[in-house]
Design a protein around this motif. Sequence first.
Motif, PDB file in Angstrom:
ATOM      1  N   LYS A   1     -49.335 -58.258 -12.420  1.00 10.06           N
ATOM      2  CA  LYS A   1     -48.473 -57.978 -13.579  1.00 10.06           C
ATOM      3  C   LYS A   1     -48.474 -59.140 -14.577  1.00 10.06           C
ATOM      4  N   GLY A   2     -48.800 -60.343 -14.097  1.00 10.33           N
ATOM      5  CA  GLY A   2     -48.897 -61.503 -14.976  1.00 10.33           C
ATOM      6  C   GLY A   2     -47.594 -62.199 -15.287  1.00 10.33           C
ATOM      7  N   ASN A   3     -46.505 -61.808 -14.608  1.00 12.40           N
ATOM      8  CA  ASN A   3     -45.205 -62.406 -14.929  1.00 12.40           C
ATOM      9  C   ASN A   3     -44.669 -63.333 -13.837  1.00 12.40           C
ATOM     10  N   VAL A   4     -45.429 -63.554 -12.782  1.00 13.82           N
ATOM     11  CA  VAL A   4     -44.963 -64.380 -11.668  1.00 13.82           C
ATOM     12  C   VAL A   4     -45.347 -65.842 -11.886  1.00 13.82           C
ATOM     13  N   CYS A   5     -44.346 -66.723 -11.832  1.00 14.08           N
ATOM     14  CA  CYS A   5     -44.603 -68.155 -12.025  1.00 14.08           C
ATOM     15  C   CYS A   5     -44.741 -68.888 -10.693  1.00 14.08           C
ATOM     16  N   ALA A   6     -44.094 -68.374  -9.647  1.00 14.55           N
ATOM     17  CA  ALA A   6     -44.108 -69.071  -8.369  1.00 14.55           C
ATOM     18  C   ALA A   6     -43.965 -68.089  -7.215  1.00 14.55           C
ATOM     19  N   ILE A   7     -44.573 -68.448  -6.080  1.00 15.93           N
ATOM     20  CA  ILE A   7     -44.435 -67.720  -4.823  1.00 15.93           C
ATOM     21  C   ILE A   7     -43.688 -68.626  -3.854  1.00 15.93           C
ATOM     22  N   VAL A   8     -42.705 -68.082  -3.144  1.00 17.20           N
ATOM     23  CA  VAL A   8     -41.890 -68.876  -2.225  1.00 17.20           C
ATOM     24  C   VAL A   8     -41.885 -68.250  -0.835  1.00 17.20           C
ATOM     25  N   TYR A   9     -42.056 -69.084   0.164  1.00 16.21           N
ATOM     26  CA  TYR A   9     -41.905 -68.656   1.560  1.00 16.21           C
ATOM     27  C   TYR A   9     -41.651 -69.888   2.417  1.00 16.21           C
ATOM     28  N   SER A  10     -41.138 -69.660   3.632  1.00 12.71           N
ATOM     29  CA  SER A  10     -40.974 -70.758   4.584  1.00 12.71           C
ATOM     30  C   SER A  10     -41.930 -70.545   5.748  1.00 12.71           C
ATOM     31  N   ASN A  11     -42.428 -71.642   6.320  1.00 15.53           N
ATOM     32  CA  ASN A  11     -43.429 -71.563   7.378  1.00 15.53           C
ATOM     33  C   ASN A  11     -43.276 -72.743   8.344  1.00 15.53           C
ATOM     34  N   PRO A  12     -42.731 -72.522   9.577  1.00 17.09           N
ATOM     35  CA  PRO A  12     -42.234 -71.283  10.155  1.00 17.09           C
ATOM     36  C   PRO A  12     -41.107 -70.677   9.312  1.00 17.09           C
ATOM     37  N   ASN A  13     -40.963 -69.373   9.501  1.00 17.33           N
ATOM     38  CA  ASN A  13     -40.071 -68.621   8.631  1.00 17.33           C
ATOM     39  C   ASN A  13     -38.636 -68.601   9.135  1.00 17.33           C
ATOM     40  N   ASN A  14     -37.723 -68.844   8.221  1.00 16.91           N
ATOM     41  CA  ASN A  14     -36.305 -68.613   8.432  1.00 16.91           C
ATOM     42  C   ASN A  14     -36.004 -67.244   7.795  1.00 16.91           C
ATOM     43  N   PRO A  15     -35.625 -66.235   8.589  1.00 18.51           N
ATOM     44  CA  PRO A  15     -35.090 -66.235   9.941  1.00 18.51           C
ATOM     45  C   PRO A  15     -36.015 -65.706  11.028  1.00 18.51           C
ATOM     46  N   SER A  16     -37.183 -65.159  10.663  1.00 20.75           N
ATOM     47  CA  SER A  16     -37.966 -64.374  11.618  1.00 20.75           C
ATOM     48  C   SER A  16     -38.789 -65.232  12.572  1.00 20.75           C
TER      49      SER A  16
END
Length: 436
Positions: free
Chosen positions: A178-193
């Motif tokens: 879409k061209g509108n995303v400035c950043a991708i966020v995730y945690s690794n290991p993941n909170n909460p899974s």
Amino acid sequence: MNTPIKKEIVDGLISNLGIQDFAKATIREVKQVAAMAEKESGVEFIKMEMGIPGLPAAKVGVDAQIKSLQEGIAHSYPDIQGLPELKKQASRFVKAFIDIDIKPEGCVPVCGSMQGTFASFLTCSQADREKDTVLFIDPGFPVQKMQLQVQGVKYETFDVYDYRGDKLRDKLESYLSKGNVCAIVYSNPNNPSWVCFNDDELRIIGELATRYDVIVMEDLAYFAMDFRQDLSRPFQPPFQPSVAHYTDNYILLISGSKAFSYAGERIGVTCISDKLFRRHYDDLSERYEGLPFGLVFSTRMLYALSSGTSHSAQYAMAAMLGAACDGTYNFRDEIKIYGERAHRLKEIFCEHNFYIVYDRDLDQPIADGFYFTIGYPGMTSGMLARELMYYGVSAICLITTGSHQEGLRVCTSFIEEHQYAQLEERMKLFAENNPV
């Protein structure tokens, strides 16, 4: 129905606090209900809702911080770029445990990763006016979305549950195209899974971040806490997996809170890739006198937020990172108890008809760690969370983390030895009262 805590007590407290849907109750609200129910009933709660370290702070950090205070450092403002020794040790730490080269200039201390994400969101969302949206690979830390709400920045999100492995590529691209995303966020290991992305998945994220010119914010709050392998040996594999191997568009958020049990001093380091730190964005240059990304982050965003990070805490963080790199302090040895607790708790829950919601990392069973997720047949998240309160067990619903699965997040940090027997007894009764 016979339960350790009278249903009327819990229901009354929930009503009095004005919580209309317990599935959407915040961590603090669940904690408050648990504390009040414990006091009113006299029954000890097994508290699993708060992600707070349950171990003593790392001694090497405490000693260094005390020494700096005794030598008078409290009277001096810290440099906005950070203590030189901390920047040096953070750069070493990233090399030692991720096998990535980042110059000390790009390693900037922050008041915990919370401030690091807040300043990163500000900088990323202003870098290109055409890119005004943050994308979360969920489930995740609810407060990060609150930060964007405070800033007035838009975000999108998807639950990674059904998009592991190669499926992640098409799902990510459906948003990035879409061209509108400035950043991708995730945690690794993941909170909460406690999902841990592998190198193939991180390569997908990195390659797409480069193709669509998006910045990846990798939250490493639970650094090296995939206890299926020993990631704590400096300068030798295996290393903490990271998207930094697959793109130059990254910010790594390294926290002192969990790996070093240093949550109270609000200290972390935001590590910005060399290329991104020096990169000039037209919109940032126009707004901030021609400064590159990294200096906008530090001399504008952080300066406006707090004028720097606790000076003495920087000495603590420098000492902890340095000792880990030198091999004189193995932080994994101190925190691996979280994995041992998770293993025991999972056994108790699963023995009494519960199941693990996020149960696999592709072809591997999920790791035992700081968090895990549970569900119960026939119960929604809200039903299960409320029902467990009658048995003196508190946990938060997965819906609050951006998950689309029915279940709860369980935190292992506050579990004490005598509570395993309590949980066994209570979950046996729970299963009897809620036959499958």
